[in-house]
Design a protein around this motif. Sequence first.
Motif, PDB file in Angstrom:
ATOM      1  N   SER A   9      -9.713  -1.437  -1.113  1.00 49.32           N
ATOM      2  CA  SER A   9      -9.804  -2.727  -3.184  1.00 49.32           C
ATOM      3  C   SER A   9      -8.821  -3.131  -2.762  1.00 49.32           C
ATOM      4  O   SER A   9      -9.232  -4.684  -3.736  1.00 49.32           O
ATOM      5  CB  SER A   9     -10.154  -0.539  -4.174  1.00 49.32           C
ATOM      6  OG  SER A   9     -11.588  -0.226  -3.983  1.00 49.32           O
ATOM      7  N   LEU A  65      -0.961   3.961  -2.145  1.00 50.64           N
ATOM      8  CA  LEU A  65      -2.252   3.632  -2.387  1.00 50.64           C
ATOM      9  C   LEU A  65      -2.373   4.395  -0.874  1.00 50.64           C
ATOM     10  O   LEU A  65      -2.649   4.494  -0.204  1.00 50.64           O
ATOM     11  CB  LEU A  65      -2.444   1.922  -2.262  1.00 50.64           C
ATOM     12  CG  LEU A  65      -2.347   1.220  -3.056  1.00 50.64           C
ATOM     13  CD1 LEU A  65      -2.713  -0.127  -2.783  1.00 50.64           C
ATOM     14  CD2 LEU A  65      -2.626   1.659  -4.375  1.00 50.64           C
ATOM     15  N   ALA A 101      -8.122   2.793  -1.786  1.00 49.53           N
ATOM     16  CA  ALA A 101      -7.121   1.987  -2.734  1.00 49.53           C
ATOM     17  C   ALA A 101      -6.665   0.713  -2.629  1.00 49.53           C
ATOM     18  O   ALA A 101      -6.335  -0.394  -2.518  1.00 49.53           O
ATOM     19  CB  ALA A 101      -6.362   2.831  -3.741  1.00 49.53           C
ATOM     20  N   SER A 107       0.380  -1.658   0.273  1.00 49.60           N
ATOM     21  CA  SER A 107      -0.013  -0.164  -0.244  1.00 49.60           C
ATOM     22  C   SER A 107       0.533   1.131   0.168  1.00 49.60           C
ATOM     23  O   SER A 107       0.500   2.541   0.511  1.00 49.60           O
ATOM     24  CB  SER A 107      -1.084   0.026   1.513  1.00 49.60           C
ATOM     25  OG  SER A 107       0.381   0.261   2.892  1.00 49.60           O
TER      26      SER A 107
END
Length: 232
Positions: free
Chosen positions: A216, A209, A213, A206
């Motif tokens: 997801s 992100l 996001a 991540s």
Amino acid sequence: MLMHENPKLTIAIDGPSGSGKSSVSKEVARHFGLAYLDTGAMYRAATYRVLELGIDLNDAEAIAKAVEEMPLVFGTNVKEEEILMGSTDIREEIRSERISSAVSAVASVPAVREHLIGLQRWMIDHAINGMVAEGRDITTVVAPDADARILLTASEEVRMARRGLENAEKSGASGDLSKQIAERDAKDSKVNNFMEAAEGVTLVDSSDLDFNATVSAVINAVNDQLKAKRAG
């Protein structure tokens, strides 16, 4: 909410400090309509009990006895956290620096881990619709047969920044955060490997992100694993 085809679904999510696994795991649990288990909070609750009893952190036998006998009430409803020691609400206290500085010492006691892992497995097995369980050894030790297994990580720089923001919001100062996280990861990594994805575990990084996001990406990884199992 996207409903899954499994009558009962277990999702295991591991990750280091600052990876965002707790907040992300909660959203994943909400998405699939599952219970939520924060195993890190369970170790913190055990540490609270040990410190409240004034037990020497070098006395493994006394620590194990205190944890095995603690009157812990630990909820798994994702909508509202419930952590009681007897009748005392300890949700805020277990996030304090006092607990953070001692949790690795308590969690590294083999008998403590054996007891809490047994409790975690029981809670996972008895979750009616299923559960998202998160921590540092869920994908490999607690629930290696979970329907979906994810390792959520991020670069050290990003993890430090996230933890710094979180601590600043809570206390107004982050302290020597880099040293704290590095030391905790080093201590905990001696007990379990939560920095590298084991076979069959999907890695979600991540670093680049944002929160939505990342959620997801984890949901997509879960669905991909479920599809692969159905196809296989």
